[in-house]
Enzyme design. Structure first.
Site, PDB file in Angstrom:
ATOM      1  N   HIS A 148       0.695   4.806  -2.756  1.00  0.00           N
ATOM      2  CA  HIS A 148       0.679   5.918  -2.286  1.00  0.00           C
ATOM      3  C   HIS A 148       1.688   6.845  -2.484  1.00  0.00           C
ATOM      4  CE1 HIS A 148      -3.169   5.808   0.511  1.00  0.00           C
ATOM      5  NE2 HIS A 148      -3.263   4.652  -0.265  1.00  0.00           N
ATOM      6  N   ASP A 149       2.840   6.154  -2.460  1.00  0.00           N
ATOM      7  CA  ASP A 149       3.913   6.823  -3.061  1.00  0.00           C
ATOM      8  C   ASP A 149       4.032   7.277  -4.541  1.00  0.00           C
ATOM      9  OD1 ASP A 149       6.582   8.073  -3.157  1.00  0.00           O
ATOM     10  OD2 ASP A 149       7.414   6.278  -3.681  1.00  0.00           O
ATOM     11  N   ASN A 182      -3.422   9.254   4.011  1.00  0.00           N
ATOM     12  CA  ASN A 182      -2.084   8.673   4.389  1.00  0.00           C
ATOM     13  C   ASN A 182      -1.604   8.452   5.831  1.00  0.00           C
ATOM     14  OD1 ASN A 182      -1.418   8.467   1.502  1.00  0.00           O
ATOM     15  ND2 ASN A 182      -0.487  10.395   1.599  1.00  0.00           N
ATOM     16  N   ASP A 226      -2.600 -14.262  -3.867  1.00  0.00           N
ATOM     17  CA  ASP A 226      -3.138 -15.078  -4.572  1.00  0.00           C
ATOM     18  C   ASP A 226      -4.208 -14.626  -5.596  1.00  0.00           C
ATOM     19  OD1 ASP A 226      -5.186 -15.089  -3.115  1.00  0.00           O
ATOM     20  OD2 ASP A 226      -4.757 -16.895  -1.999  1.00  0.00           O
ATOM     21  N   ASP A 262      -8.944  -9.526   2.075  1.00  0.00           N
ATOM     22  CA  ASP A 262      -9.343 -10.960   1.523  1.00  0.00           C
ATOM     23  C   ASP A 262      -9.479 -11.721   2.726  1.00  0.00           C
ATOM     24  OD1 ASP A 262      -9.796 -13.486   0.313  1.00  0.00           O
ATOM     25  OD2 ASP A 262      -7.775 -13.383  -0.607  1.00  0.00           O
ATOM     26  N   HIS A 283      -5.217  -6.151  -3.348  1.00  0.00           N
ATOM     27  CA  HIS A 283      -6.051  -6.570  -2.210  1.00  0.00           C
ATOM     28  C   HIS A 283      -6.368  -7.592  -1.937  1.00  0.00           C
ATOM     29  CE1 HIS A 283      -8.201  -2.025  -2.876  1.00  0.00           C
ATOM     30  NE2 HIS A 283      -6.755  -1.802  -2.357  1.00  0.00           N
ATOM     31  N   THR A 284      -5.451  -8.626  -2.468  1.00  0.00           N
ATOM     32  CA  THR A 284      -5.556 -10.193  -1.993  1.00  0.00           C
ATOM     33  C   THR A 284      -4.688 -10.182  -0.557  1.00  0.00           C
ATOM     34  OG1 THR A 284      -5.119 -12.340  -2.668  1.00  0.00           O
ATOM     35  CG2 THR A 284      -3.489 -10.524  -3.199  1.00  0.00           C
ATOM     36  N   ARG A 328       0.722  -1.299   0.050  1.00  0.00           N
ATOM     37  CA  ARG A 328       0.033   0.051   0.000  1.00  0.00           C
ATOM     38  C   ARG A 328       0.962   1.293  -0.025  1.00  0.00           C
ATOM     39  NH1 ARG A 328      -3.419   2.769   4.716  1.00  0.00           N
ATOM     40  NH2 ARG A 328      -4.681   3.783   3.567  1.00  0.00           N
ATOM     41  N   SER A 383       8.487  10.520  -1.822  1.00  0.00           N
ATOM     42  CA  SER A 383       7.852  11.611  -1.073  1.00  0.00           C
ATOM     43  C   SER A 383       7.057  11.230  -0.075  1.00  0.00           C
ATOM     44  CB  SER A 383       7.214  12.400  -2.203  1.00  0.00           C
ATOM     45  OG  SER A 383       6.227  11.927  -3.018  1.00  0.00           O
ATOM     46  N   ASP A 417       9.231   8.289  -5.853  1.00  0.00           N
ATOM     47  CA  ASP A 417      10.150   9.148  -5.505  1.00  0.00           C
ATOM     48  C   ASP A 417      10.415   9.434  -3.863  1.00  0.00           C
ATOM     49  OD1 ASP A 417       8.189  10.933  -4.674  1.00  0.00           O
ATOM     50  OD2 ASP A 417       8.922  12.617  -5.797  1.00  0.00           O
TER      51      ASP A 417
END
Length: 332
Positions: free
Chosen positions: A73-74, A98, A258, A250, A196-197, A69, A83, A81
């Site tokens: 978000h980076d 965040n 998976d 999941d 999201h697994t 995750r 940040s 980079d």
């Protein structure tokens, strides 16, 4: 005699060229990125990151999901980079989306080791990308070879987050718009949603899927949500839920990377609205079915999409730096 001499010269030129090709670094990807970028400057760099992730995961099984995750978000804000790692008022970390991020300590640990053996060589941006790559492999997903050579950015603004991050309540059109702006395709959108697994989410990230009825009880907003799954979620996150409570993305195979995620979508057990819409929308339902049916196809597609994700708007020489500490930019 002249023809023989000319032929010999061309043979010599060819041999020199062949040696040059064999000794040349790997082909560049996305500007300055290349596979084995640190092969000479810090040969054990990728092993150091992998060992750090493995050690952290053995102590906390939630680490892989957090690292994956963190990468999203980076890369979606200012490019890949690092940040998002910069701390301080008004930085990307200040945005509500965040504030629930994790994995920072793992990145910091890897950075400390790398600075000890290869000071000033390996960027925080590369550590974030490599750590996410290793998180997937350590949980049973494909081992992906990714190019490195990213530089760390010096800009981190909270105002840049909201226009660039996919919210869990987004419609298909809203997600396509964001992904397209990053150079990612519709297939990339479906494949990368497969992240999201693994991992977990706080109750507030899917509370929009329920509403209070006249008696004050929660009821599902989306009729396509599997009833038993909805009951589980409402029991886990009742009215007035504790904001620290988390639910597995999941629930079937929460610690394994998976294709169960796609099977969940077909069964009406997608945790977020942005998950469920992948199967309900005709533009992507066939991809969901294909990946639910064939894990190898998902893994093969994931590898390609992951490389594209980690190559978004990377900083090159002259555009970024190698931070000495991942949480602050270097002093001028």
């Amino acid at each position: 005699m002249m023809e023989t001499r000319t032929l010999s010269i061309w043979r010599l030129v060819f041999c020199v060229f062949a040696v040059f090709v064999l000794l040349a670094p790997a082909a560049s990807v996305s500007g300055q990125l290349m596979v084995d970028f640190y092969s000479l400057s810090c040969p054990a760099a990728e092993d150091m990151v992998r060992n750090t992730v493995r050690s952290a995961t053995s102590n906390d099984p939630s680490v892989p999901g957090r690292l994956l995750r963190l990468l999203f978000h980076d890369c979606f804000v200012e490019g890949c980079d690092a940040s998002v790692l910069i701390r301080g008022n008004g930085t990307e970390q200040s945005d509500p989306s965040n504030q629930s991020l994790g994995g920072f300590s793992v990145i910091d640990s890897a950075k400390r080791v790398l600075e000890l053996f290869c000071p000033g060589v390996v960027s925080c941006a590369d550590i974030v990308a490599l750590a996410a790559r290793d998180a997937v492999a350590l949980t049973g997903g494909p081992a992906v070879e990714i190019p490195t050579g990213r530089r760390d950015g010096r800009v981190s603004l909270v105002s840049n987050v909201r226009p660039n991050i996919v919210d869990t309540s987004f419609s298909m059109d809203e997600m396509i718009k964001i992904f397209s702006s990053k150079g990612l395709s519709l297939e990339d959108l479906v494949l990368l949603s497969g992240a999201h697994t693994i991992g977990s989410a706080h109750c507030g990230s899917f509370s929009d899927r329920f509403r209070k009825d006249p008696t004050g009880r929660l009821v599902p907003v989306d009729a396509s949500l599997d009833r038993s799954f909805a009951e589980e979620l409402m029991e886990r996150c009742p009215v007035g839920f504790d904001p620290s409570i988390t639910v597995s993305n999941d629930p079937q195979t929460s610690s394994s990377f998976d294709n169960q995620y796609f099977r969940n979508l077909m069964a009406g057990r997608g945790l977020f609205q942005s998950d469920s819409v992948l199967f309900s929308d005709a533009r992507t339902s066939n991809l969901v079915e294909a990946f639910a049916d064939d894990q190898e196809s998902f893994f093969a597609g994931w590898a390609q999409s992951f490389v594209r994700l980690t190559s978004i708007d990377v900083k090159g020489d002259g555009e970024g730096e190698i931070r000495l500490s991942c949480s602050v930019v270097n002093a001028e």
